[in-house]
Design a protein around this motif. Structure first.
Motif, mmCIF file in Angstrom:
data_model
loop_
_atom_site.group_PDB
_atom_site.id
_atom_site.type_symbol
_atom_site.label_atom_id
_atom_site.label_comp_id
_atom_site.label_asym_id
_atom_site.label_seq_id
_atom_site.Cartn_x
_atom_site.Cartn_y
_atom_site.Cartn_z
ATOM 1 N N GLU A 9 -6.707 8.901 0.441
ATOM 2 C CA GLU A 9 -6.671 7.967 1.355
ATOM 3 C C GLU A 9 -6.816 6.593 0.904
ATOM 4 N N PHE A 10 -7.723 6.524 -0.002
ATOM 5 C CA PHE A 10 -8.264 5.176 -0.681
ATOM 6 C C PHE A 10 -7.066 4.614 -1.444
ATOM 7 N N ALA A 11 -6.156 5.396 -2.083
ATOM 8 C CA ALA A 11 -5.196 4.825 -2.886
ATOM 9 C C ALA A 11 -4.187 4.235 -2.019
ATOM 10 N N SER A 12 -3.654 4.736 -0.857
ATOM 11 C CA SER A 12 -2.770 4.305 -0.028
ATOM 12 C C SER A 12 -3.321 2.845 0.688
ATOM 13 N N HIS A 13 -4.572 2.805 1.018
ATOM 14 C CA HIS A 13 -5.180 1.805 1.407
ATOM 15 C C HIS A 13 -5.289 0.853 0.287
ATOM 16 N N HIS A 14 -5.737 0.927 -0.935
ATOM 17 C CA HIS A 14 -5.824 0.119 -1.936
ATOM 18 C C HIS A 14 -4.405 -0.337 -2.299
ATOM 19 N N ALA A 15 -3.383 0.474 -2.166
ATOM 20 C CA ALA A 15 -1.987 -0.202 -2.604
ATOM 21 C C ALA A 15 -1.341 -1.150 -1.811
ATOM 22 N N CYS A 16 -2.025 -1.148 -0.393
ATOM 23 C CA CYS A 16 -1.412 -2.175 0.528
ATOM 24 C C CYS A 16 -2.289 -3.147 0.224
ATOM 25 N N GLU A 17 -3.503 -3.087 -0.109
ATOM 26 C CA GLU A 17 -4.305 -4.265 -0.373
ATOM 27 C C GLU A 17 -3.825 -5.098 -1.615
ATOM 28 N N ALA A 18 -3.444 -4.363 -2.558
ATOM 29 C CA ALA A 18 -3.307 -4.821 -3.926
ATOM 30 C C ALA A 18 -1.674 -5.626 -3.592
ATOM 31 N N ASP A 19 -0.882 -5.204 -2.706
ATOM 32 C CA ASP A 19 0.507 -5.833 -2.629
ATOM 33 C C ASP A 19 0.108 -6.989 -1.853
ATOM 34 N N GLU A 20 -0.855 -7.086 -0.808
ATOM 35 C CA GLU A 20 -1.048 -8.171 -0.082
ATOM 36 C C GLU A 20 -1.723 -9.554 -1.183
ATOM 37 N N LEU A 21 -2.494 -8.796 -1.891
ATOM 38 C CA LEU A 21 -3.161 -9.830 -3.234
ATOM 39 C C LEU A 21 -1.932 -10.268 -3.912
ATOM 40 N N GLU A 22 -1.231 -9.601 -4.222
ATOM 41 C CA GLU A 22 -0.024 -9.999 -5.207
ATOM 42 C C GLU A 22 0.790 -11.016 -4.590
ATOM 43 N N ARG A 23 0.949 -10.765 -3.281
ATOM 44 C CA ARG A 23 1.901 -11.875 -2.564
ATOM 45 C C ARG A 23 0.968 -13.336 -2.378
ATOM 46 N N HIS A 24 -0.348 -13.278 -2.205
ATOM 47 C CA HIS A 24 -1.227 -14.350 -2.156
ATOM 48 C C HIS A 24 -1.254 -14.909 -3.610
ATOM 49 N N ARG A 25 -1.327 -14.123 -4.652
ATOM 50 C CA ARG A 25 -1.519 -14.721 -5.694
ATOM 51 C C ARG A 25 -0.029 -15.558 -6.213
ATOM 52 N N GLY A 26 1.039 -14.930 -5.751
ATOM 53 C CA GLY A 26 2.249 -15.582 -5.999
ATOM 54 C C GLY A 26 2.334 -16.856 -5.022
ATOM 55 N N PHE A 28 -0.138 -18.751 -4.336
ATOM 56 C CA PHE A 28 -1.449 -19.631 -4.845
ATOM 57 C C PHE A 28 -0.630 -20.169 -6.224
ATOM 58 N N LEU A 29 0.109 -19.394 -6.990
ATOM 59 C CA LEU A 29 0.585 -19.962 -8.132
ATOM 60 C C LEU A 29 1.876 -20.897 -7.645
ATOM 61 N N ARG A 30 2.507 -20.683 -6.741
ATOM 62 C CA ARG A 30 3.572 -21.704 -6.419
ATOM 63 C C ARG A 30 2.801 -23.057 -6.100
ATOM 64 N N VAL A 31 1.656 -22.941 -5.298
ATOM 65 C CA VAL A 31 1.096 -24.275 -4.769
ATOM 66 C C VAL A 31 0.590 -25.102 -6.159
ATOM 67 N N GLU A 32 0.036 -24.282 -7.149
ATOM 68 C CA GLU A 32 -0.471 -24.824 -8.350
ATOM 69 C C GLU A 32 0.699 -25.493 -8.988
ATOM 70 N N ARG A 33 1.865 -24.895 -9.163
ATOM 71 C CA ARG A 33 3.133 -25.304 -9.726
ATOM 72 C C ARG A 33 3.611 -26.557 -9.136
ATOM 73 N N LEU A 34 3.485 -26.789 -7.820
ATOM 74 C CA LEU A 34 3.963 -27.880 -7.073
ATOM 75 C C LEU A 34 3.169 -28.766 -7.085
ATOM 76 N N ARG A 35 1.726 -28.680 -7.015
ATOM 77 C CA ARG A 35 0.753 -29.407 -7.584
ATOM 78 C C ARG A 35 1.075 -30.420 -8.878
ATOM 79 N N SER A 36 1.425 -29.735 -9.654
ATOM 80 C CA SER A 36 1.606 -30.428 -11.119
ATOM 81 C C SER A 36 3.033 -31.231 -11.108
ATOM 82 N N LYS A 37 3.887 -30.401 -10.272
ATOM 83 C CA LYS A 37 5.177 -31.305 -10.113
ATOM 84 C C LYS A 37 4.924 -32.873 -9.338
ATOM 85 N N VAL A 38 3.956 -32.479 -8.187
ATOM 86 C CA VAL A 38 3.700 -33.616 -7.619
ATOM 87 C C VAL A 38 2.973 -34.763 -8.431
ATOM 88 N N GLN A 39 2.229 -34.481 -9.234
ATOM 89 C CA GLN A 39 1.588 -35.115 -10.235
ATOM 90 C C GLN A 39 2.586 -35.904 -11.245
#
Length: 125
Positions: A9-26, A28-39
């Motif tokens: 049960e924990f593994a299925s819930h954890h996998a869902c959270e991991a996917d969400e965190l990975e999307r958030h990370r992506g 976040f990284l896009r925002v950081e790349r775009l900030r560098s591009k703006v600068q």
């Protein structure tokens, strides 16, 4: 004695959270790349404006060197505005994805705040 497997049960819930965190990370990284591009675009626009301003007088259409350098500055400025629009969109996406989180300083402001005054609209009304 336990007959359930809590790990499954924990593994299925954890996998869902991991996917969400990975999307958030992506995002976040896009925002950081775009900030560098703006600068980088800000630096390019400032440098091209400085070069145009350093040309000998007159700074009008009769001075072809000034016209060419100012045209370059206008292209650099448009690239800056495009990068700022992309950053604004990415910050908005990240903000929607992380309500209530203060993940990135500066992205929690209202959308288009850093573009205010550039749209040709009189905001005092």
């Amino acid at each position: 004695m336990m007959h359930l497997s809590p790990i499954e049960e924990f593994a299925s819930h954890h996998a869902c959270e991991a996917d969400e965190l990975e999307r958030h990370r992506g995002k976040f990284l896009r925002v950081e790349r775009l900030r560098s591009k703006v600068q980088a675009a800000k630096r390019a626009a400032a440098e091209s404006l400085s070069r145009a301003n350093e040309t000998p007088e007159p700074h009008d259409g009769s001075n072809m060197i000034f016209v060419a350098l100012f045209d370059t500055h206008c292209r650099d400025r448009e690239a800056l505005f495009e990068a700022m629009r992309e950053l604004d969109e990415a910050c908005g996406e990240l903000h929607v994805m992380t309500p209530g989180m203060k993940a990135i300083e500066g992205c929690m402001r209202s959308p288009s705040e850093h573009l205010r005054g550039l749209g040709g609209i009189d905001e005092r009304v």
